[in-house]
Scaffold this active site. Structure first.
Site, short mmCIF file in Angstrom:
data_model
loop_
_atom_site.label_atom_id
_atom_site.label_comp_id
_atom_site.label_asym_id
_atom_site.label_seq_id
_atom_site.Cartn_x
_atom_site.Cartn_y
_atom_site.Cartn_z
N CYS A 109 -46.65 79.48 67.69
CA CYS A 109 -45.90 79.29 69.11
C CYS A 109 -46.03 80.52 69.79
O CYS A 109 -45.71 81.84 69.95
CB CYS A 109 -44.30 79.60 68.42
SG CYS A 109 -42.92 79.19 69.91
N CYS B 190 -57.53 90.65 78.27
CA CYS B 190 -58.87 91.04 78.21
C CYS B 190 -59.50 89.72 78.24
O CYS B 190 -61.03 89.82 78.06
CB CYS B 190 -58.86 91.63 76.70
SG CYS B 190 -58.82 90.41 75.31
#
Length: 199
Positions: free
Chosen positions: A187, A118
């Site tokens: 991460c 998006c």
């Protein structure tokens, strides 16, 4: 004599009942006049179904402010058409790319990491660090409003998954073994983001 003794308690009961009823009606009237989304706003949730609040960032990397935007929703088939196989697997199927294979792992330029689905800004190069894990790592998201953290009990372990608030794309996981100042290690998967270099 009997009437005189019985009368005051009845008056008190009736008066207490009327006062309580008037108070309840007043509270109900005030409640009905409040803004429609007040309860949601107080809880930090969005006030309109299908809408989310995020922080937007300009091409220069500067915050332009909070905005309420429609949640990005597409069918599975649409996501498959729009994304590469690895990005679809990671972002829409909560997969994980193989370590040391992501194209933003060794990016050290100044810029923003945006959601592959998006384009919402999710991380900044300013908080990126080399974790030695094989995945792009950050010590905080670009804005708390732009990501969602949730408990992930898949694969027989408990972790905290990180996703994009605007489209629910899976980005990666956050761990508590990161550097100062947060002590966190976000991460992330390169396949779930694209990098936009700042001018």
């Amino acid at each position: 004599m009997s009437n005189a003794i019985d009368k005051p308690p009845q008056h008190r009961s009736r008066r207490s009942f009327l006062a309580a009823s008037a108070g309840a009606c007043g509270a109900l009237a005030l409640w009905s006049l409040r803004p429609a989304g007040a309860a949601f706003a107080a809880s930090g949730k969005t006030t309109t179904p299908g809408m989310v609040t995020i922080v937007q960032f300009g091409a220069n990397g500067k915050k332009t402010g909070k905005v309420v935007v429609p949640k990005v929703v597409k069918s599975d088939a649409e996501w498959q058409q729009l994304l590469s196989p690895i990005s679809y697997q990671v972002a829409r199927q909560a997969g994980t790319e193989r370590p040391s294979t992501g194209d933003t792992l060794n990016v050290h330029d100044r810029g923003l990491f945006r959601c592959i689905c998006c384009d919402s800004a999710v991380f900044s190069s300013e908080t990126k660090f080399d974790s030695g894990t094989g995945w792009p790592s950050f010590w905080q998201p670009i804005a708390r409003e732009n990501v969602v953290e949730a408990t992930d009990r898949s694969d027989g372990m408990e972790r905290t998954a990180v996703s994009c608030r605007q489209c629910d794309a899976h980005l990666g996981h956050v761990f508590t073994d990161g550097p100062p100042p947060t002590g966190l290690r976000y991460c992330m998967n390169s396949a779930a983001m694209h990098f936009v270099k700042l001018a």
